[in-house]
Design a protein around this motif. Structure first.
Motif, short mmCIF file in Angstrom:
data_model
loop_
_atom_site.label_atom_id
_atom_site.label_comp_id
_atom_site.label_asym_id
_atom_site.label_seq_id
_atom_site.Cartn_x
_atom_site.Cartn_y
_atom_site.Cartn_z
N PHE A 1 0.84 -1.19 0.00
CA PHE A 1 0.00 0.00 0.00
C PHE A 1 0.88 1.24 0.00
CE2 PHE A 1 -2.68 -3.15 2.25
CZ PHE A 1 -3.76 -3.15 1.37
N ASN A 2 0.37 2.33 -0.59
CA ASN A 2 1.03 3.63 -0.49
C ASN A 2 -0.03 4.73 -0.54
OD1 ASN A 2 0.58 4.58 -3.23
ND2 ASN A 2 2.11 3.09 -3.88
N GLU A 3 0.41 5.96 -0.41
CA GLU A 3 -0.51 7.10 -0.31
C GLU A 3 -1.24 7.44 -1.60
OE1 GLU A 3 2.71 7.32 2.71
OE2 GLU A 3 2.70 7.08 0.55
N ALA A 4 -0.90 6.76 -2.70
CA ALA A 4 -1.58 7.04 -3.97
C ALA A 4 -3.07 6.70 -3.89
CB ALA A 4 -0.93 6.28 -5.12
N ILE A 5 -3.41 5.80 -2.99
CA ILE A 5 -4.81 5.45 -2.74
C ILE A 5 -5.06 5.65 -1.25
CG2 ILE A 5 -6.53 3.59 -2.68
CD1 ILE A 5 -5.87 4.37 -5.51
N SER A 6 -6.15 6.34 -0.92
CA SER A 6 -6.50 6.53 0.48
C SER A 6 -8.02 6.53 0.61
CB SER A 6 -5.92 7.84 1.02
OG SER A 6 -6.47 8.94 0.32
#
Length: 168
Positions: A78-83
Motif C-alpha cells: 500500500f502507499n498514499e496514492a490510494i487513500s
C-alpha cells in the motif's frame, strides 16, 4: 449501458493479514461486518505459495462500503496514492478515527489529517467543516485554513477555524 444493479467493491491486497485486517476494520467502523471468507484450495499452493485451507479472500462491509481483503502475497504494498477519506462531524470523531487507525501505524510521514494504519493503508481523517472552509468564497480565509491543514498532521477543528478567521 451498465446494469442498474452494478455494485462496486474495493479490493485490498494483503500478504497473509486479510482476515486480521478485516476484523480490525470492522471493529472500528459502525454498521460493519465480515460477510464471507473463502479459503485457498490445492491450486493456491502452486500459484500463490499458500497452504490449502488458509484464508484467501475476506469480504466485509464498513458502514455500507463493500471491501474484499485478498491474501495475494508480498508483490504489492500500500502507499498514499490510494487513500480512504472519512468525513467527521466533530473533533471527537476526528480524534477517534485518527487514534484507532493510527494505532501501530506510521504517522511520521503523514500530514493534512492523513494517517497510515498498521497495514500501510492510508486514511484521510477530515472534519466536514474543513471542506466547507476550503470551499468558501472568501479565498483568503480558505487559503489560511488550507495552509493550516497542510502544516498539520492530526487536524484540530478549533485551530482550523482560528486560521480561517485570521485569528491564528
Amino acid at each position: 449501458m451498465a446494469p442498474s444493479t452494478l455494485k462496486m467493491t474495493t479490493c485490498l491486497w494483503f500478504d497473509g493479514q486479510a482476515e486480521e485486517a478485516a476484523k480490525y476494520y470492522t471493529s472500528i467502523f459502525p454498521n460493519s461486518k465480515i460477510t464471507h471468507i473463502n479459503h485457498f484450495l490445492e491450486a493456491g499452493k502452486e500459484f500463490h505459495g499458500r497452504e490449502p485451507g488458509s484464508v484467501m479472500v475476506v469480504e466485509f462491509v464498513l458502514d455500507g462500503h463493500r471491501f474484499v481483503a485478498l491474501n495475494g502475497g508480498p508483490q504489492f504494498k500500500f502507499n498514499e496514492a490510494i487513500s480512504f477519506q472519512i468525513d467527521c462531524a466533530d473533533q471527537e470523531e476526528v480524534d477517534f478515527y485518527y487514534a484507532k487507525l493510527g494505532e501501530g501505524g506510521d504517522q511520521t510521514k503523514q500530514q493534512c489529517g492523513w494517517v497510515a494504519d498498521k497495514y500501510g493503508v492510508s486514511w484521510q481523517i477530515i472534519p466536514i467543516v474543513l471542506k466547507e472552509m476550503l470551499s468558501s468564497e472568501d479565498k483568503e480565509a480558505a487559503g489560511r485554513a488550507s495552509l493550516k491543514m497542510m502544516h498539520s498532521t492530526h487536524l484540530n477543528i478549533t485551530e482550523l477555524e482560528e486560521a480561517f478567521k485570521g485569528e491564528a
